[in-house]
Design a protein around this motif. Sequence first.
Motif, PDB file in Angstrom:
ATOM      1  N   VAL A   1      -8.840  -1.514  -3.113  1.00 35.52           N
ATOM      2  CA  VAL A   1      -7.846  -0.740  -3.875  1.00 35.52           C
ATOM      3  C   VAL A   1      -8.590   0.129  -4.880  1.00 35.52           C
ATOM      4  CG1 VAL A   1      -5.922  -0.874  -5.502  1.00 35.52           C
ATOM      5  CG2 VAL A   1      -6.116  -2.553  -3.650  1.00 35.52           C
ATOM      6  N   ASP A   2      -8.208   1.387  -4.943  1.00 34.88           N
ATOM      7  CA  ASP A   2      -8.744   2.323  -5.930  1.00 34.88           C
ATOM      8  C   ASP A   2      -7.615   2.614  -6.903  1.00 34.88           C
ATOM      9  OD1 ASP A   2      -9.729   4.368  -7.465  1.00 34.88           O
ATOM     10  OD2 ASP A   2     -10.284   5.652  -5.774  1.00 34.88           O
ATOM     11  N   ASP A   3      -7.646   1.959  -8.063  1.00 33.43           N
ATOM     12  CA  ASP A   3      -6.549   2.128  -9.014  1.00 33.43           C
ATOM     13  C   ASP A   3      -6.957   2.956 -10.232  1.00 33.43           C
ATOM     14  OD1 ASP A   3      -8.183   0.216 -10.140  1.00 33.43           O
ATOM     15  OD2 ASP A   3      -6.628  -1.315 -10.298  1.00 33.43           O
TER      16      ASP A   3
ATOM     17  N   ASP B   1       6.043  -0.367  -6.001  1.00 35.47           N
ATOM     18  CA  ASP B   1       5.335  -0.725  -7.227  1.00 35.47           C
ATOM     19  C   ASP B   1       3.848  -0.841  -6.903  1.00 35.47           C
ATOM     20  OD1 ASP B   1       4.138  -2.024  -9.381  1.00 35.47           O
ATOM     21  OD2 ASP B   1       5.761  -3.471  -9.627  1.00 35.47           O
ATOM     22  N   PHE B   2       3.067   0.155  -7.321  1.00 36.49           N
ATOM     23  CA  PHE B   2       1.646   0.181  -6.981  1.00 36.49           C
ATOM     24  C   PHE B   2       0.922  -1.046  -7.527  1.00 36.49           C
ATOM     25  CE2 PHE B   2      -2.800   1.200  -7.776  1.00 36.49           C
ATOM     26  CZ  PHE B   2      -3.211   1.543  -6.504  1.00 36.49           C
ATOM     27  N   ALA B   3       1.184  -1.419  -8.760  1.00 39.91           N
ATOM     28  CA  ALA B   3       0.472  -2.554  -9.356  1.00 39.91           C
ATOM     29  C   ALA B   3       0.707  -3.838  -8.565  1.00 39.91           C
ATOM     30  CB  ALA B   3       0.898  -2.738 -10.809  1.00 39.91           C
ATOM     31  N   ALA B   4       1.948  -4.086  -8.178  1.00 44.27           N
ATOM     32  CA  ALA B   4       2.264  -5.292  -7.410  1.00 44.27           C
ATOM     33  C   ALA B   4       1.620  -5.244  -6.028  1.00 44.27           C
ATOM     34  CB  ALA B   4       3.772  -5.464  -7.293  1.00 44.27           C
ATOM     35  N   LEU B   5       1.682  -4.097  -5.393  1.00 44.11           N
ATOM     36  CA  LEU B   5       1.093  -3.980  -4.063  1.00 44.11           C
ATOM     37  C   LEU B   5      -0.428  -4.060  -4.127  1.00 44.11           C
ATOM     38  CD1 LEU B   5       1.897  -3.680  -1.121  1.00 44.11           C
ATOM     39  CD2 LEU B   5       1.457  -1.251  -1.356  1.00 44.11           C
ATOM     40  N   ALA B   6      -1.022  -3.542  -5.190  1.00 40.97           N
ATOM     41  CA  ALA B   6      -2.475  -3.606  -5.349  1.00 40.97           C
ATOM     42  C   ALA B   6      -2.931  -5.060  -5.446  1.00 40.97           C
ATOM     43  CB  ALA B   6      -2.910  -2.822  -6.584  1.00 40.97           C
TER      44      ALA B   6
ATOM     45  N   THR C   1      -4.815   3.927  -2.528  1.00 38.53           N
ATOM     46  CA  THR C   1      -4.666   4.694  -3.758  1.00 38.53           C
ATOM     47  C   THR C   1      -3.184   4.864  -4.064  1.00 38.53           C
ATOM     48  OG1 THR C   1      -4.567   6.829  -2.631  1.00 38.53           O
ATOM     49  CG2 THR C   1      -6.766   6.025  -3.283  1.00 38.53           C
ATOM     50  N   ARG C   2      -2.914   5.269  -5.280  1.00 38.71           N
ATOM     51  CA  ARG C   2      -1.525   5.560  -5.660  1.00 38.71           C
ATOM     52  C   ARG C   2      -0.930   6.659  -4.771  1.00 38.71           C
ATOM     53  NH1 ARG C   2      -0.750   3.068 -10.604  1.00 38.71           N
ATOM     54  NH2 ARG C   2      -2.680   2.531 -11.635  1.00 38.71           N
ATOM     55  N   GLU C   3      -1.759   7.657  -4.478  1.00 40.34           N
ATOM     56  CA  GLU C   3      -1.280   8.771  -3.662  1.00 40.34           C
ATOM     57  C   GLU C   3      -0.887   8.312  -2.256  1.00 40.34           C
ATOM     58  OE1 GLU C   3      -4.202   8.818  -5.399  1.00 40.34           O
ATOM     59  OE2 GLU C   3      -3.499  10.097  -7.038  1.00 40.34           O
TER      60      GLU C   3
END
Length: 85
Positions: A79-81, A64-69, A52-54
Amino acid sequence: MNAADESDGADWLFDLLTDGTRDTYVAYAEDYFERPVARAAVATVQSGAPLTRETLTALSPTADFAALAVRARELGYAVDDRPTL
């Protein structure tokens, strides 16, 4: 000199990989990155819970959450985005 005196560190690395405990990894990461590491976030990742982002922010506030996701999904990690409320 015997073989035990010629250790290349492989035993220590193997122990780190096979121990599987949060505290062992956190101790390694804090030493390697020279900063505190969020134990709860490490436990979340080790449990296999979706990223998760958290969780990511607790581990790396500037990541970078999007890149890591994308990369996590490529590796088969859930992944829970969904947006945080």
